[in-house]
Design an enzyme around this catalytic site. Structure first.
Site, PDB file in Angstrom:
ATOM      1  CG  HIS A 150      -8.001  -3.648  -1.526  1.00  0.00           C
ATOM      2  ND1 HIS A 150      -9.037  -2.771  -1.760  1.00  0.00           N
ATOM      3  CD2 HIS A 150      -6.920  -2.864  -1.249  1.00  0.00           C
ATOM      4  CE1 HIS A 150      -8.610  -1.524  -1.625  1.00  0.00           C
ATOM      5  NE2 HIS A 150      -7.323  -1.552  -1.329  1.00  0.00           N
ATOM      6  NE  ARG A 188      -3.963   1.920   2.281  1.00  0.00           N
ATOM      7  CZ  ARG A 188      -4.284   2.658   3.351  1.00  0.00           C
ATOM      8  NH1 ARG A 188      -3.697   2.443   4.509  1.00  0.00           N
ATOM      9  NH2 ARG A 188      -5.187   3.596   3.244  1.00  0.00           N
ATOM     10  CG  HIS A 219      -1.186   5.542   0.029  1.00  0.00           C
ATOM     11  ND1 HIS A 219      -1.676   5.953   1.238  1.00  0.00           N
ATOM     12  CD2 HIS A 219      -2.150   4.734  -0.491  1.00  0.00           C
ATOM     13  CE1 HIS A 219      -2.888   5.444   1.434  1.00  0.00           C
ATOM     14  NE2 HIS A 219      -3.187   4.695   0.401  1.00  0.00           N
ATOM     15  CG  ASN A 255      -0.137   8.042   4.440  1.00  0.00           C
ATOM     16  OD1 ASN A 255      -0.200   7.008   3.800  1.00  0.00           O
ATOM     17  ND2 ASN A 255       0.977   8.610   4.823  1.00  0.00           N
TER      18      ASN A 255
HETATM   19  C1  HEM Z   1      -8.497   1.812  -6.279  1.00  0.00           C
HETATM   20  C2  HEM Z   1      -8.579   2.596  -5.256  1.00  0.00           C
HETATM   21  C3  HEM Z   1      -8.221   2.194  -3.855  1.00  0.00           C
HETATM   22  C4  HEM Z   1      -8.911   2.523  -2.747  1.00  0.00           C
HETATM   23  C5  HEM Z   1     -10.179   3.346  -2.674  1.00  0.00           C
HETATM   24  C6  HEM Z   1      -8.233   1.933  -1.627  1.00  0.00           C
HETATM   25  C7  HEM Z   1      -8.616   2.078  -0.308  1.00  0.00           C
HETATM   26  C8  HEM Z   1      -8.043   1.424   0.745  1.00  0.00           C
HETATM   27  C9  HEM Z   1      -8.451   1.554   2.104  1.00  0.00           C
HETATM   28  C10 HEM Z   1      -9.553   2.476   2.610  1.00  0.00           C
HETATM   29  C11 HEM Z   1      -7.713   0.716   2.837  1.00  0.00           C
HETATM   30  C12 HEM Z   1      -7.828   0.435   4.323  1.00  0.00           C
HETATM   31  C13 HEM Z   1      -7.330   1.547   5.177  1.00  0.00           C
HETATM   32  C14 HEM Z   1      -7.724   1.238   6.586  1.00  0.00           C
HETATM   33  O1  HEM Z   1      -8.928   1.338   6.878  1.00  0.00           O
HETATM   34  O2  HEM Z   1      -6.871   0.870   7.378  1.00  0.00           O
HETATM   35  C15 HEM Z   1      -6.808   0.041   1.952  1.00  0.00           C
HETATM   36  C16 HEM Z   1      -5.907  -0.898   2.336  1.00  0.00           C
HETATM   37  C17 HEM Z   1      -5.015  -1.488   1.482  1.00  0.00           C
HETATM   38  N1  HEM Z   1      -4.837  -1.180   0.160  1.00  0.00           N
HETATM   39 FE1  HEM Z   1      -6.012  -0.020  -0.973  1.00  0.00          FE
HETATM   40  N2  HEM Z   1      -7.145   1.243  -2.074  1.00  0.00           N
HETATM   41  C18 HEM Z   1      -7.086   1.368  -3.431  1.00  0.00           C
HETATM   42  C19 HEM Z   1      -6.122   0.874  -4.268  1.00  0.00           C
HETATM   43  C20 HEM Z   1      -5.076   0.086  -3.845  1.00  0.00           C
HETATM   44  C21 HEM Z   1      -3.973  -0.324  -4.690  1.00  0.00           C
HETATM   45  C22 HEM Z   1      -3.766   0.105  -6.131  1.00  0.00           C
HETATM   46  C23 HEM Z   1      -3.179  -1.118  -3.932  1.00  0.00           C
HETATM   47  C24 HEM Z   1      -1.900  -1.812  -4.317  1.00  0.00           C
HETATM   48  C25 HEM Z   1      -1.708  -2.350  -5.493  1.00  0.00           C
HETATM   49  C26 HEM Z   1      -3.786  -1.208  -2.622  1.00  0.00           C
HETATM   50  C27 HEM Z   1      -3.315  -1.969  -1.591  1.00  0.00           C
HETATM   51  C28 HEM Z   1      -3.833  -1.982  -0.322  1.00  0.00           C
HETATM   52  C29 HEM Z   1      -3.371  -2.874   0.725  1.00  0.00           C
HETATM   53  C30 HEM Z   1      -2.316  -3.948   0.582  1.00  0.00           C
HETATM   54  C31 HEM Z   1      -4.106  -2.546   1.869  1.00  0.00           C
HETATM   55  C32 HEM Z   1      -3.963  -3.166   3.255  1.00  0.00           C
HETATM   56  C33 HEM Z   1      -2.983  -2.349   4.059  1.00  0.00           C
HETATM   57  C34 HEM Z   1      -2.662  -2.945   5.414  1.00  0.00           C
HETATM   58  O3  HEM Z   1      -3.126  -4.030   5.752  1.00  0.00           O
HETATM   59  O4  HEM Z   1      -1.904  -2.297   6.142  1.00  0.00           O
HETATM   60  N3  HEM Z   1      -4.913  -0.445  -2.599  1.00  0.00           N
HETATM   61  N4  HEM Z   1      -7.014   0.504   0.676  1.00  0.00           N
HETATM   62  C1  NAG Z   2      -0.303   7.416  10.751  1.00  0.00           C
HETATM   63  C2  NAG Z   2      -0.010   8.830  10.591  1.00  0.00           C
HETATM   64  O1  NAG Z   2      -0.589   9.774  11.060  1.00  0.00           O
HETATM   65  N1  NAG Z   2       0.929   9.171   9.913  1.00  0.00           N
HETATM   66  C3  NAG Z   2       2.044   8.403   9.788  1.00  0.00           C
HETATM   67  C4  NAG Z   2       1.328   7.430   9.037  1.00  0.00           C
HETATM   68  O2  NAG Z   2       1.436   6.218   9.685  1.00  0.00           O
HETATM   69  C5  NAG Z   2       1.628   6.032  11.100  1.00  0.00           C
HETATM   70  C6  NAG Z   2       0.354   5.503  11.669  1.00  0.00           C
HETATM   71  O3  NAG Z   2      -0.253   6.390  12.518  1.00  0.00           O
HETATM   72  C7  NAG Z   2       2.043   7.210  11.927  1.00  0.00           C
HETATM   73  O4  NAG Z   2       2.870   6.828  13.000  1.00  0.00           O
HETATM   74  C8  NAG Z   2       2.793   8.168  11.081  1.00  0.00           C
HETATM   75  O5  NAG Z   2       2.980   9.321  11.840  1.00  0.00           O
END
Ligand code: HEM
Ligand code: NAG
Ligand code: NAG
Ligand code: NAG
Ligand code: NAG
Ligand code: NAG
Ligand code: NAG
Ligand code: NAG
Ligand code: NAG
Length: 355
Positions: free
Chosen positions: A209, A76, A80, A108
């Site tokens: 995801h 992720r 970003h 973020n």
């Molecule tokens: C298409 C639009 C996208 C949206 C709207 C989106 C939105 C999100 C959101 C809201 C989360 C969870 C944040 C949270 O509540 O903690 C998330 C997690 C994640 N996203 Fe996306 N995302 C998108 C695209 C992508 C892309 C392109 C990738 C990578 C190729 C990606 C990889 C991930 C991964 C791996 C997580 C899990 C992160 C973790 O477990 O720490 N996402 N995404």
């Molecule tokens: C999270 C945040 O506010 N900003 C960055 C992003 O990731 C971690 C999770 O909170 C933070 O420690 C860091 O300051």
């Protein structure tokens, strides 16, 4: 004895073949690989830092063995980074007094804090061996690839040569470039179109995801006050237990079938109305993307192929190359104002001695 050695020979032949297959890059043909942006190359560090990839791989193997969730955090992170301002490690910069940094903008807030530390640790390991040659942006891109591979996903080659930004992205730029989880397919497609990414890219990249977690606040809008009609009832009931209130701080897996494996089950979830975010589930509801979802759900190789193409395109968004930006000596901070000495270190002594 004779029969033993006779049967040994084919085995010896087979083993390297299997190794080649499993370490090979089978999913995307040369013709489908997007052309590289000028300044990026697959051999960028092959003489200046030949162990770059092995240092990163070895370290991440160890890290993921104790916390596989970190793989999701790193994948992720690259997304970003690339979407906001370009793949220039701007996501890693600590905020400055001049404004709130990308790290502090809402999307973020949940990037795993540990993922930032790991990138910095990788930088230290790589730069200890090679000097200040490898950028934080390239480390982020490589870590994302290894997160995919070490979670059971496809292997692919990452072009290098990205340089690090001198500035962080503003909170506004972050909000403008990262679509929210509440976005429908129209919003996702138009957001990604501004990055020259197609509907196929959008569906394939959303397949990220297939690993990782989301916080309740990212999807409770689909549960309360009224339940999203595109959500499976049992799935919704379980989510309501995990997130009894809209502000619950709990998290849940993004892919209920195989939360830590980089496979195509995310698309099977969508077909079963078990996608977590609106941005996920609507890809199956919307007629423009539904067949792409189905295609990936029934053919994992097809998903892998399109995911790699999407990652390569994403990984080249607005990159800094050549003499643009810098190679940071600390991924969270811009280098101290360029001095003669730091120029010598970065450009190499040979350049100086050439005078
Ligand atoms: C298409 C639009 C996208 C949206 C709207 C989106 C939105 C999100 C959101 C809201 C989360 C969870 C944040 C949270 O509540 O903690 C998330 C997690 C994640 N996203 Fe996306 N995302 C998108 C695209 C992508 C892309 C392109 C990738 C990578 C190729 C990606 C990889 C991930 C991964 C791996 C997580 C899990 C992160 C973790 O477990 O720490 N996402 N995404
Ligand atoms: C999270 C945040 O506010 N900003 C960055 C992003 O990731 C971690 C999770 O909170 C933070 O420690 C860091 O300051
Ligand atoms: C950021 O966006 C908000 C709301 O759209 C706006 O009011 C503000 O002026 C913007 N700030 C900057 C620095 O552009
Ligand atoms: C998608 O969301 C936008 C707002 O972001 C809205 O204007 C539009 O009507 C929605 N489209 C569909 C098909 O629901
Ligand atoms: C999209 O493609 C156009 C035409 O090739 C190019 O000018 C533009 O810079 C690209 N946009 C991004 C974000 O890469
Ligand atoms: C967290 O989830 C558990 C069930 O998974 C639930 O019992 C608990 O109430 C939730 N906690 C909060 C703060 O929402
Ligand atoms: C969530 O909001 C409720 C009121 O709506 C409040 O009682 C509760 O303390 C809040 N919980 C958290 C974790 O913020
Ligand atoms: C699955 O996709 C791959 C990659 O595009 C393709 O070669 C293969 O023929 C597809 N398999 C089936 C059964 O359609
Ligand atoms: C890297 O920069 C950050 C942010 O300025 C700082 O907090 C940290 O101490 C620096 N790390 C090193 C090793 O200098």
């Amino acid at each position: 004895m004779a029969s033993t050695s006779a049967s040994l020979i084919p085995q010896l032949l087979i083993v390297p073949c299997l190794l080649l297959l499993s370490s090979g890059f089978l999913y995307v043909s040369e013709a489908q690989t997007p052309p590289l942006v000028s300044g990026l190359s697959y051999t960028f560090y092959s003489t200046s830092c030949p162990n770059f990839e092995s240092i990163v791989r070895t370290r991440l193997q160890t890290e993921f063995a104790s916390d596989i969730g970190l793989a999701a955090g790193l994948l992720r992170m690259h997304f970003h980074d690339c979407f906001v301002q370009g793949c220039d490690a701007s996501v890693l910069l600590d905020g400055s007094a001049s404004g709130p940094s990308e790290k502090n903008a809402p999307p973020n807030l949940t990037l795993r804090a540990k993922a930032f530390q790991i990138i910095e640790e990788l930088r230290r390991l790589v730069q200890n061996q090679c000097g200040r040659i490898v950028s934080c942006a390239d480390i982020t891109a490589l870590a994302a690839r290894d997160a995919v591979v070490l979670s059971g996903g496809p292997n692919y080659r990452v072009p290098f040569g990205r340089r690090d930004s001198l500035n962080f992205a503003t909170r506004n730029a972050t909000l403008a470039n990262l679509p929210p989880p509440t976005a429908n397919t129209s919003a996702i497609l138009s957001s990604l179109a501004t990055k020259n990414l197609t509907a196929t890219d959008a569906v394939a990249l959303s397949g990220g995801h297939t690993i990782g977690i989301g916080h309740c606040t990212s999807f409770t809008g689909r549960l309360y006050p009224t339940q999203d009609s595109t959500m499976d009832q049992t799935f919704a009931n379980n989510l309501k237990i995990t997130c009894p209130t809209t502000n619950s701080t709990n998290t849940t897996n993004l892919d209920i079938r195989s939360p830590n494996v980089f496979d195509n089950k995310y698309y099977v979830d969508l077909m079963n109305r078990q996608g977590l975010f609106t941005s996920d589930q609507d890809l199956y509801t919307d007629s423009r993307t539904r067949s792409i979802v189905t295609g990936f759900a029934v053919n994992q190789s097809l998903f892998y192929e399109k995911f790699i193409i999407g990652m390569l395109k994403m990984g080249m968004l607005n990159v800094l190359t050549g003499t643009q930006g810098e190679i940071r000596a600390n991924c969270s901070a811009r280098n101290p104002t360029s001095s003669f000495l730091s120029t010598v270190v970065e450009e190499g002594l040979e350049t100086l001695m050439g005078f």
